[in-house]
Design a protein around this motif. Structure first.
Motif, PDB file in Angstrom:
ATOM      1  N   CYS A  11       0.826  -1.218   0.000  1.00 52.74           N
ATOM      2  CA  CYS A  11       0.000   0.000   0.000  1.00 52.74           C
ATOM      3  C   CYS A  11       0.858   1.264   0.000  1.00 52.74           C
ATOM      4  N   GLY A  12       2.158   1.118   0.246  1.00 55.15           N
ATOM      5  CA  GLY A  12       3.047   2.272   0.230  1.00 55.15           C
ATOM      6  C   GLY A  12       3.359   2.850   1.584  1.00 55.15           C
ATOM      7  N   LYS A  13       3.132   2.078   2.646  1.00 52.95           N
ATOM      8  CA  LYS A  13       3.308   2.633   3.986  1.00 52.95           C
ATOM      9  C   LYS A  13       4.752   3.013   4.302  1.00 52.95           C
ATOM     10  N   SER A  14       5.721   2.271   3.757  1.00 57.02           N
ATOM     11  CA  SER A  14       7.123   2.637   4.004  1.00 57.02           C
ATOM     12  C   SER A  14       7.474   3.957   3.326  1.00 57.02           C
ATOM     13  N   THR A  15       7.052   4.103   2.069  1.00 59.47           N
ATOM     14  CA  THR A  15       7.326   5.346   1.329  1.00 59.47           C
ATOM     15  C   THR A  15       6.637   6.528   1.983  1.00 59.47           C
ATOM     16  N   ILE A  16       5.337   6.357   2.257  1.00 59.94           N
ATOM     17  CA  ILE A  16       4.551   7.437   2.874  1.00 59.94           C
ATOM     18  C   ILE A  16       5.079   7.734   4.272  1.00 59.94           C
ATOM     19  N   GLY A  17       5.411   6.681   5.022  1.00 57.52           N
ATOM     20  CA  GLY A  17       5.901   6.871   6.385  1.00 57.52           C
ATOM     21  C   GLY A  17       7.177   7.679   6.417  1.00 57.52           C
ATOM     22  N   GLN A  18       8.111   7.364   5.501  1.00 59.95           N
ATOM     23  CA  GLN A  18       9.378   8.094   5.466  1.00 59.95           C
ATOM     24  C   GLN A  18       9.162   9.559   5.107  1.00 59.95           C
ATOM     25  N   LEU A  19       8.306   9.824   4.101  1.00 57.21           N
ATOM     26  CA  LEU A  19       8.023  11.209   3.704  1.00 57.21           C
ATOM     27  C   LEU A  19       7.332  11.973   4.824  1.00 57.21           C
ATOM     28  N   LEU A  20       6.408  11.294   5.511  1.00 53.24           N
ATOM     29  CA  LEU A  20       5.690  11.926   6.616  1.00 53.24           C
ATOM     30  C   LEU A  20       6.649  12.245   7.759  1.00 53.24           C
ATOM     31  N   ALA A  21       7.549  11.317   8.050  1.00 54.12           N
ATOM     32  CA  ALA A  21       8.535  11.548   9.115  1.00 54.12           C
ATOM     33  C   ALA A  21       9.416  12.748   8.788  1.00 54.12           C
ATOM     34  N   ASP A  22       9.784  12.871   7.504  1.00 50.58           N
ATOM     35  CA  ASP A  22      10.598  14.016   7.094  1.00 50.58           C
ATOM     36  C   ASP A  22       9.842  15.328   7.314  1.00 50.58           C
ATOM     37  N   GLN A  23       8.537  15.331   6.968  1.00 53.68           N
ATOM     38  CA  GLN A  23       7.716  16.532   7.143  1.00 53.68           C
ATOM     39  C   GLN A  23       7.585  16.909   8.624  1.00 53.68           C
TER      40      GLN A  23
END
Length: 630
Positions: A11-23
């Motif tokens: 579902c993309g949770k690793s990609t989204i999680g990393q981007l969210l953490a950066d934000q």
């Protein structure tokens, strides 16, 4: 806060999680990297994991979430497909959920294209089979680009609903709300609207404390709608019908998994009934005792929640923030037990409180009316007693009360001697009778208040009857003996109360931990004391205070002092119901051969109730025709 981005694999949770953490400028963690090697091997071979396989993985994550939360938060990418997985992860910290939702077709296409990952696309079917979609948290469709998804999550996080709400802005409810808000939590507060008497109460609290994150409501439906599921709603309203009526109004507005907490002084059997009724409707009901009064509610009370462990896990993070701390810095809160255990323990707490208050009143009476000591001198004596390990919150406030003046006179001398009560002490007496627990000293504390309430009758009888001591009797002034008697009676009061807790806990299979109960009573509550500090360790080795080594030592050096005080007080015409009852309880408890044999013979005489014999095997019953000739 730990933000968990979850959904099925792909579902993309690793990609989204990393981007969210950066934000958010937070650390990012991927739960896949915390799987034990055995799990990784199974998934690489296309074998789905069982719940048994996932338990060690979830335990590792739970421990880490606790640490991440304490360290300032993090973002975690984790599948967390089942509700019980999410409940376990939520139990360890302040968790916010972001669910990435997508169709089976979309996610399968992603998995087929993905390289160098141990999750075999064949496992997708099993993931969708066990997926339990939540009705809480932030739900995001994955059809957009990663950056747009993260932007939507950020927007939603800023708009995220409050989870904790309090109904009832009386003294306790208001101060608990302020306590939690001062810890940085946004709290929804509600108070009913009654034209002409209760108008804009919640708004007024918010206006008076505009610097705190409080959201006021006087519309119940809007109050509930403003809370995120699983909602946590604490009722701080009068016990009795008001609680049932409030629950009845709330039920249609709630969702399965929501939690209702009753923080009032409800009778524990009513709480048991409510817990069962709400369980059938998928709601958690937590009866919670709260002690500490107005000051405790604001600065840190002692909290005694019962109900389900799952429901407790939803709100323990909030409660740990507002509770008092023991001497080791641990919050004075514990999940007491299931059902109505929380309110039961609070009921016994109040019963011990009644007895300790009456004990101090009797000590004051003996020194003031018996020895003729003034309030200031009595205050000095009681303050000195604190240095002998007898310090307590009730002793401290008694000293303060004794020294308070109204102009040139002591205020205490102007207060009407007519004590009131709210009923919890009487409930304890009835429960003790129901379960066959000796409760004399604590019962006498309730009776003393009942007699004090009969002020007109007492005044009338005092004019007609007077107790005149023997002319040769001297009421000795011996504060050190009175101090020893005070210490022994206080220990007996606690013995009686904890005995009731153990008996009823065993009957209901609540598993109440007496040492832990004593621990949460070491700070924040009304009966906190140096003695309670000692009981934390005593109950780790003993289930009965009467048999504890420390108690036997106190009894050995103080029992004659207690008997002396009782004799002196009775001889001089002073009523000391709790002190004298404590001595009777003690003497009865250490008497191996009592006069109850005569009572049993009397029962057999008039009712053929039978009796056992000391010279026969126990459990064998006999009946005698007492009037027949031998």
């Amino acid at each position: 806060m730990v933000i968990i981005v979850f959904g099925v694999s792909g579902c993309g949770k690793s990609t989204i999680g990393q981007l969210l953490a950066d934000q958010l400028n937070m650390p990012f963690h991927d739960a896949d990297f915390y799987h034990p090697p055995a799990n990784v091997a199974k998934m690489s071979n296309g074998e789905p994991l069982s719940d048994h396989d996932r338990i060690p993985w979830l335990e590792i994550l739970t421990s880490n979430i606790r640490d991440w939360d304490k360290d300032g938060g993090a973002v975690l990418a984790c599948s967390a497909l089942k509700e019980n997985y999410r409940a376990m992860l939520s139990s360890s910290g302040n968790v916010s959920w972001v669910y990435l939702a997508g169709s089976y077709k979309t996610i399968r296409e992603r998995l087929i294209k993905r390289r160098k990952h141990f999750m075999n696309p064949r496992l997708l079917d099993s993931q969708f089979e066990i997926l339990e979609e939540p009705d809480y948290g932030i739900r995001i469709d994955i059809d957009s680009s990663p950056h747009l998804i993260v932007k939507e999550i950020m927007d939603r996080l800023h708009q995220e609903k409050v989870q904790f709400g309090i109904i009832g802005m009386g003294v306790m409810g208001k101060n608990l709300a302020l306590n939690l808000a001062e810890k940085g939590e946004t709290v929804s507060i509600y108070n009913r609207h009654v034209a002409g008497s209760e108008e804009g109460v919640a708004q007024a609290v918010s206006d008076q404390h505009s610097e705190l994150p409080l959201q006021p409501f006087d519309d119940l439906e809007k109050f509930v709608q403003g809370l995120e599921s699983p909602r946590v709603i604490m009722l701080m309203i009068p016990a009795g019908k008001a609680v049932d009526m409030q629950i009845e109004q709330l039920e249609p507005l709630l969702s399965k998994g929501d939690v209702i907490v009753d923080g009032g002084n409800s009778f524990f059997k009513d709480s048991e009934r409510r817990a069962m009724e709400l369980k059938e409707k998928g709601l958690h009901f937590l009866p919670m005792g709260i002690s500490g009064g107005e000051e405790g509610a604001r600065k840190g009370p002692s909290l005694m929640p019962g109900g389900t462990a799952e429901g407790y896990n939803h709100l323990k993070t909030y409660l740990e923030k507002i509770a008092a701390l023991d001497k080791k810095g641990k919050a004075c809160i514990t999940h007491v037990g299931t059902g109505g255990a929380g309110h039961f323990v609070k009921m016994v707490h109040n019963s011990i409180e009644y007895a300790e208050m009456q004990l101090l009143a009797e000590i004051y009476s003996l020194m003031h009316q018996g020895w003729g000591f003034g309030p200031e001198r009595i205050a000095d004596i009681l303050e000195d007693w604190a240095g002998y390990g007898l310090n307590s919150y009730l002793l401290e406030i008694t000293v303060c009360i004794l020294r308070k003046k109204d102009g040139e006179e002591f205020l205490l001398d102007k207060i009407l001697d007519q004590a009131e009560q709210k009923g919890t002490g009487g409930w304890s007496v009835n429960v003790a009778l129901e379960y066959g627990v000796p409760y004399g000293p604590l019962a006498e504390a309730v009776m003393a208040r009942n007699i004090s309430a009969r002020k007109p009758q007492r005044e009338k009888l005092a004019k007609k009857i007077a107790f005149k001591p023997d002319p040769g009797f001297v009421f000795d002034e011996k504060p050190e003996i009175l101090r020893n008697a005070f210490a022994m009676v206080s220990l007996i009061n606690h013995t009686v109360g904890f005995d009731l807790i153990k008996t009823v806990s065993d009957e209901h299979d609540w598993g109440i931990d007496l040492s832990e109960t004593a621990r949460i009573w070491t700070n924040g509550c009304i009966i906190r004391s140096a003695l309670m500090e000692d009981l934390v360790d005593v109950f780790k080795e003993n289930s009965s205070l009467l048999e504890a080594k420390q108690s036997l030592e106190l009894f050995g050096k103080s029992q004659h002092d207690l008997a002396f005080v009782v004799t002196q007080a009775i001889e001089s015409g002073h009523a000391i119901p709790v002190i004298s009852s404590a001595l009777n309880y003690y003497l009865s408890s250490i008497t191996a051969s009592s006069s109850a044999n005569l009572i049993q013979a009397q029962r057999d005489f008039f009712g053929a109730h039978t009796y056992q014999r000391t010279d026969k095997e126990r459990g064998t019953y006999f009946h005698t025709d007492w009037q027949a000739n031998d």
